[in-house]
Design a protein around this motif. Structure first.
Motif, PDB file in Angstrom:
ATOM      1  N   THR A   2       5.165-135.865 -44.146  1.00  5.80           N
ATOM      2  CA  THR A   2       5.886-134.697 -43.553  1.00  5.80           C
ATOM      3  C   THR A   2       4.536-134.006 -42.759  1.00  5.80           C
ATOM      4  N   ILE A   3       4.771-133.613 -41.474  1.00  5.81           N
ATOM      5  CA  ILE A   3       3.833-132.839 -40.812  1.00  5.81           C
ATOM      6  C   ILE A   3       4.671-131.822 -40.142  1.00  5.81           C
ATOM      7  N   HIS A   4       4.216-130.403 -40.503  1.00  3.45           N
ATOM      8  CA  HIS A   4       4.770-129.297 -39.846  1.00  3.45           C
ATOM      9  C   HIS A   4       3.386-128.526 -39.154  1.00  3.45           C
ATOM     10  N   VAL A   5       3.316-128.444 -37.949  1.00  3.97           N
ATOM     11  CA  VAL A   5       1.974-127.969 -37.385  1.00  3.97           C
ATOM     12  C   VAL A   5       2.471-127.078 -36.236  1.00  3.97           C
ATOM     13  N   VAL A   6       1.778-125.919 -36.093  1.00  6.05           N
ATOM     14  CA  VAL A   6       1.803-125.036 -34.800  1.00  6.05           C
ATOM     15  C   VAL A   6       0.714-125.162 -34.088  1.00  6.05           C
ATOM     16  N   VAL A   7       0.991-125.292 -32.760  1.00  5.14           N
ATOM     17  CA  VAL A   7       0.113-125.412 -31.827  1.00  5.14           C
ATOM     18  C   VAL A   7      -0.151-123.969 -31.176  1.00  5.14           C
ATOM     19  N   MET A   8      -1.222-123.284 -31.261  1.00  2.56           N
ATOM     20  CA  MET A   8      -1.152-121.904 -31.478  1.00  2.56           C
ATOM     21  C   MET A   8      -2.520-121.349 -30.106  1.00  2.56           C
ATOM     22  N   GLY A   9      -2.331-120.263 -29.756  1.00  2.00           N
ATOM     23  CA  GLY A   9      -3.408-119.568 -28.893  1.00  2.00           C
ATOM     24  C   GLY A   9      -2.832-118.570 -27.980  1.00  2.00           C
ATOM     25  N   VAL A  10      -3.515-118.079 -27.138  1.00  3.56           N
ATOM     26  CA  VAL A  10      -3.347-117.088 -26.189  1.00  3.56           C
ATOM     27  C   VAL A  10      -2.386-117.965 -24.957  1.00  3.56           C
ATOM     28  N   LEU A 101      -5.872-123.802 -29.785  1.00  2.00           N
ATOM     29  CA  LEU A 101      -6.290-123.934 -28.614  1.00  2.00           C
ATOM     30  C   LEU A 101      -6.973-123.042 -27.958  1.00  2.00           C
ATOM     31  N   HIS A 102      -8.497-123.146 -27.872  1.00  2.00           N
ATOM     32  CA  HIS A 102      -9.403-122.005 -27.516  1.00  2.00           C
ATOM     33  C   HIS A 102      -9.565-122.169 -25.854  1.00  2.00           C
ATOM     34  N   ILE A 103      -9.323-121.109 -25.365  1.00  2.00           N
ATOM     35  CA  ILE A 103      -9.895-121.092 -23.936  1.00  2.00           C
ATOM     36  C   ILE A 103     -10.376-119.809 -23.475  1.00  2.00           C
ATOM     37  N   THR A 104     -11.184-119.479 -22.361  1.00  2.00           N
ATOM     38  CA  THR A 104     -11.619-118.210 -22.162  1.00  2.00           C
ATOM     39  C   THR A 104     -10.807-117.347 -21.421  1.00  2.00           C
ATOM     40  N   PRO A 105     -10.970-115.935 -21.287  1.00  2.00           N
ATOM     41  CA  PRO A 105     -10.013-115.046 -20.740  1.00  2.00           C
ATOM     42  C   PRO A 105      -9.612-115.572 -19.348  1.00  2.00           C
ATOM     43  N   ALA A 106     -11.049-115.935 -18.587  1.00  2.00           N
ATOM     44  CA  ALA A 106     -10.904-116.083 -17.219  1.00  2.00           C
ATOM     45  C   ALA A 106      -9.993-117.496 -16.788  1.00  2.00           C
ATOM     46  N   LEU A 144      -9.624-126.521 -31.086  1.00  2.00           N
ATOM     47  CA  LEU A 144     -10.023-127.481 -30.079  1.00  2.00           C
ATOM     48  C   LEU A 144     -10.197-126.695 -28.831  1.00  2.00           C
ATOM     49  N   ASP A 145     -11.131-127.144 -27.728  1.00  2.00           N
ATOM     50  CA  ASP A 145     -11.359-126.669 -26.559  1.00  2.00           C
ATOM     51  C   ASP A 145     -10.015-126.859 -25.644  1.00  2.00           C
ATOM     52  N   GLY A 146      -9.166-125.805 -25.437  1.00  2.00           N
ATOM     53  CA  GLY A 146      -8.026-125.825 -24.573  1.00  2.00           C
ATOM     54  C   GLY A 146      -8.397-126.099 -23.197  1.00  2.00           C
ATOM     55  N   GLU A 147      -9.768-126.189 -22.801  1.00  2.00           N
ATOM     56  CA  GLU A 147      -9.848-126.337 -21.331  1.00  2.00           C
ATOM     57  C   GLU A 147     -10.327-127.846 -21.387  1.00  2.00           C
ATOM     58  N   GLN A 148     -10.179-128.745 -22.258  1.00  2.00           N
ATOM     59  CA  GLN A 148     -10.208-130.447 -22.095  1.00  2.00           C
ATOM     60  C   GLN A 148      -8.974-130.978 -21.597  1.00  2.00           C
ATOM     61  N   ALA A 149      -8.863-132.099 -21.232  1.00  2.00           N
ATOM     62  CA  ALA A 149      -7.629-132.835 -20.666  1.00  2.00           C
ATOM     63  C   ALA A 149      -6.633-132.834 -21.836  1.00  2.00           C
ATOM     64  N   ALA A 157      -5.688-133.818 -32.052  1.00  2.00           N
ATOM     65  CA  ALA A 157      -5.011-133.224 -33.055  1.00  2.00           C
ATOM     66  C   ALA A 157      -4.246-134.223 -34.025  1.00  2.00           C
ATOM     67  N   VAL A 158      -3.571-135.145 -33.239  1.00  2.00           N
ATOM     68  CA  VAL A 158      -2.695-136.431 -33.751  1.00  2.00           C
ATOM     69  C   VAL A 158      -3.782-137.015 -34.792  1.00  2.00           C
ATOM     70  N   ARG A 159      -4.861-137.216 -34.189  1.00  2.00           N
ATOM     71  CA  ARG A 159      -5.772-137.917 -35.451  1.00  2.00           C
ATOM     72  C   ARG A 159      -6.337-137.136 -36.598  1.00  2.00           C
ATOM     73  N   TRP A 160      -6.250-135.927 -36.313  1.00  2.00           N
ATOM     74  CA  TRP A 160      -6.545-135.029 -37.520  1.00  2.00           C
ATOM     75  C   TRP A 160      -5.361-134.786 -38.433  1.00  2.00           C
ATOM     76  N   LEU A 161      -4.273-134.753 -37.780  1.00  2.00           N
ATOM     77  CA  LEU A 161      -2.947-134.664 -38.804  1.00  2.00           C
ATOM     78  C   LEU A 161      -2.749-135.896 -39.627  1.00  2.00           C
ATOM     79  N   ARG A 162      -3.018-137.176 -39.177  1.00  2.00           N
ATOM     80  CA  ARG A 162      -2.699-138.298 -39.560  1.00  2.00           C
ATOM     81  C   ARG A 162      -3.553-138.693 -40.613  1.00  2.00           C
TER      82      ARG A 162
END
Length: 168
Positions: A2-10, A101-106, A144-149, A157-162
């Motif tokens: 069972t996996i419950h995950v929140v994808v979060m960020g600004v 998902l970390h991104i810059t303000p710009a 994770l770097d939200g500015e990546q593809a 993220a999937v690799r981390w969760l499994r």
């Protein structure tokens, strides 16, 4: 498993897009957190008024309940900007994981400005960064770097969760 995950960020970090990719890869339902905002909250944001902790309290409680309705697991997109917000969700679902998902303000401003028809205006981007409490160091959080593809971010993220023994 069972996996419950929140994808979060600004705003604009890619929560929904990455979350949909993760849900598909994991065979889990995707819960779009924005769909559960009460109309008053949506109207406040549409008018350029940042939500308060009180505005978010009922919404977060409802999201916790929605996660509980998916005992086999789910992927939730939710800003979860403050530790208290994440703790509210954690209290509803023990073992809840977060992908931040970390991104810059710009970059956030650029992306939010480029979303035609979305209720969230660019004028509120600064308030997201003011409210953000970095989840680094909290249990069960992957940053994770939200500015990546998007595909690359979701795959990481999937690799981390499994677990390593779980077949892809």
């Amino acid at each position: 498993m069972t996996i419950h995950v929140v994808v979060m960020g600004v705003a604009g970090c890619g929560k929904s897009a990455v979350g949909r990719r993760m849900a598909a890869a994991l065979g889990l339902p995707m819960v779009e957190g924005d769909d559960f905002h009460p109309p008053a909250n949506v109207e406040r944001m549409r008018q350029g008024v940042a939500l308060t902790d009180a505005d978010r309290a009922g919404w977060l409680a409802q999201l916790g309940g929605v996660l509980q309705q998916h005992p086999a697991g789910a992927v939730l997109s939710c800003s979860a900007l403050k530790r208290a917000y994440r703790d509210t969700l954690r209290s509803a679902v023990p073992g809840l994981r977060f992908v931040y998902l970390h991104i810059t303000p710009a970059e956030s401003l650029r992306r939010v400005a480029g979303r035609p028809g979305h209720f969230y205006p660019p004028s509120l981007v600064d308030s997201q960064f003011e409210a953000l409490q970095d989840p680094a160091g909290e249990t069960g959080v992957l940053t994770l770097d939200g500015e990546q593809a998007l595909d690359e971010v979701a795959a990481h993220a999937v690799r981390w969760l499994r677990p390593a023994t779980d077949p892809l």
